[in-house]
Design an enzyme around this catalytic site. Sequence first.
Site, mmCIF file in Angstrom:
data_model
loop_
_atom_site.group_PDB
_atom_site.id
_atom_site.type_symbol
_atom_site.label_atom_id
_atom_site.label_comp_id
_atom_site.label_asym_id
_atom_site.label_seq_id
_atom_site.Cartn_x
_atom_site.Cartn_y
_atom_site.Cartn_z
ATOM 1 N N GLY A 41 0.813 -1.208 0.000
ATOM 2 C CA GLY A 41 0.000 0.000 0.000
ATOM 3 C C GLY A 41 0.843 1.253 0.000
ATOM 4 C CG PHE A 42 3.404 2.296 2.455
ATOM 5 C CD1 PHE A 42 3.502 2.856 3.724
ATOM 6 C CD2 PHE A 42 3.696 0.947 2.300
ATOM 7 C CE1 PHE A 42 3.899 2.093 4.810
ATOM 8 C CE2 PHE A 42 4.092 0.172 3.383
ATOM 9 C CZ PHE A 42 4.192 0.759 4.646
ATOM 10 C CG HIS A 43 -1.523 3.697 -2.635
ATOM 11 N ND1 HIS A 43 -1.021 2.429 -2.493
ATOM 12 C CD2 HIS A 43 -2.813 3.549 -3.025
ATOM 13 C CE1 HIS A 43 -1.951 1.543 -2.783
ATOM 14 N NE2 HIS A 43 -3.060 2.205 -3.101
ATOM 15 C CE LYS A 44 -3.547 11.984 -0.040
ATOM 16 N NZ LYS A 44 -3.908 13.021 0.912
ATOM 17 C CG HIS A 89 -4.840 2.320 1.914
ATOM 18 N ND1 HIS A 89 -5.218 3.305 1.020
ATOM 19 C CD2 HIS A 89 -4.612 1.218 1.164
ATOM 20 C CE1 HIS A 89 -5.221 2.810 -0.196
ATOM 21 N NE2 HIS A 89 -4.847 1.538 -0.145
#
Length: 118
Positions: A41-44, A89
């Site tokens: 993840g580590f993005h929106k 997230h």
Amino acid sequence: KLILLPTFSDNRGSLTVIEKILPFDMKRVYFIYNSEGNKRGFHKHKVTKQALVASIGSCKVNVKNSQGIKQYNLDSPNKCLILEPEDYHWMDNFKKNTVLLVIASEYFDKNDYLENGI
């Protein structure tokens, strides 16, 4: 937000349904698996809404937005986490053999991803 999916159980087993409950129309479905010991993840997103279900196994989903950071434990196929576009997230603590089902409101578009947090 976390929602519980309708589940019907009897002596034959359980059946969980995803229909008429998501706050968006499904345009894309994919699975994340073989992720034990990794973080994802580590993005929106700019537009995409998502629904996450640990269909097998479990993982933690961390959500950071204007209300702070909250962690969700997806450990049952009747738990569904709805992510809004503004929810930065990431997922971790994948147990062995976990299969994370992701349902998205939009088709894949690399320009919809924002990787720099809030």
